[in-house]
Scaffold this motif. Structure first.
Motif, PDB file in Angstrom:
ATOM      1  N   THR A  40       0.716  -1.114  -0.140  1.00 22.11           N
ATOM      2  CA  THR A  40       0.080  -0.029  -0.021  1.00 22.11           C
ATOM      3  C   THR A  40       0.898   1.230  -0.035  1.00 22.11           C
ATOM      4  N   VAL A  41       0.393   2.349  -0.830  1.00 22.99           N
ATOM      5  CA  VAL A  41       1.211   3.642  -0.966  1.00 22.99           C
ATOM      6  C   VAL A  41      -0.068   4.509  -0.610  1.00 22.99           C
ATOM      7  N   TYR A  42       0.532   5.374   0.417  1.00 22.12           N
ATOM      8  CA  TYR A  42      -0.485   6.657   0.642  1.00 22.12           C
ATOM      9  C   TYR A  42       0.058   7.957  -0.122  1.00 22.12           C
ATOM     10  N   ALA A  43      -0.923   8.692  -0.391  1.00 27.28           N
ATOM     11  CA  ALA A  43      -0.615  10.071  -1.041  1.00 27.28           C
ATOM     12  C   ALA A  43      -1.317  11.030   0.029  1.00 27.28           C
ATOM     13  N   GLU A  49      -4.476  13.215   4.215  1.00 28.33           N
ATOM     14  CA  GLU A  49      -4.169  12.001   3.488  1.00 28.33           C
ATOM     15  C   GLU A  49      -5.409  12.297   2.365  1.00 28.33           C
ATOM     16  N   GLY A  51      -5.552   9.584  -0.117  1.00 23.57           N
ATOM     17  CA  GLY A  51      -6.145   8.236  -0.310  1.00 23.57           C
ATOM     18  C   GLY A  51      -4.927   7.343  -0.337  1.00 23.57           C
ATOM     19  N   TYR A  52      -5.152   6.110  -0.873  1.00 21.65           N
ATOM     20  CA  TYR A  52      -4.035   5.272  -1.035  1.00 21.65           C
ATOM     21  C   TYR A  52      -4.217   4.308  -1.973  1.00 21.65           C
ATOM     22  N   SER A  54      -3.217   0.265  -3.442  1.00 17.16           N
ATOM     23  CA  SER A  54      -2.658  -0.969  -2.777  1.00 17.16           C
ATOM     24  C   SER A  54      -2.849  -2.058  -3.901  1.00 17.16           C
TER      25      SER A  54
END
Length: 158
Positions: A40-43, A49, A51-52, A54
């Motif tokens: 998972t990579v978050y922005a 945040e 969103g992410y 995954s």
């Protein structure tokens, strides 16, 4: 240009933007799949945040059972589990259902059948874009006939 013509032009532009964004999304997801095999990579925007993205663990395939000869299977069921394992069902065939519906509509009441007429639904507007709507709207924007900025204003719309 009338208000209706402007609304239809706006719908064409919105459709073009949706197609452009769908293509961009497909490209970004393909790039993500190349870069991220699992996880998972978050922005973030500042400390908020956004969103992410995954890539979950792959699912395990499940066995699929298909009955290819029901009569053989039924015979085996009766032999294996007894007569209580199967039941005989009487139902309308597709042709029988069509005949019954036709009789109920043309001949009046049929026992066990009701005929109702639903309320008509109101007509709703729809827009059918030209096959090359993206190119046409891009051309309109380049000639100054249309502004994406005004269409895509972020904020509350009336």
């Amino acid at each position: 240009m009338s208000d209706v013509e402007q609304i239809v032009k706006d719908l064409a532009a919105i459709t073009a933007v949706k197609k452009i964004l769908a293509d961009a999304e497909k490209e970004r997801k393909a790039a993500l799949q190349e870069q991220l095999s699992r996880g998972t990579v978050y922005a973030f925007a500042g400390d908020q945040e956004l969103g992410y993205a995954s890539v979950p663990k792959p699912s395990q395939p499940k066995a699929v059972v298909e009955i290819v000869d029901e009569s053989e299977a039924l015979a085996w069921m009766v032999e294996e589990f007894g007569d209580g394992a199967v039941e005989t069902v009487v139902r309308l065939t597709e042709q029988g259902r069509k005949s019954l519906e036709a009789c109920a509509l043309t001949n009046g009441p049929v026992p066990g059948v009701t005929v109702t007429v639903p309320e008509p639904r109101p007509a709703t507007p729809r827009f059918v874009p030209a096959k090359n709507v993206v190119e046409l709207v891009r051309g309109m924007a380049q000639r100054g006939e249309f502004s994406f900025t005004s269409l895509l204003e972020i904020g509350e719309r009336p």
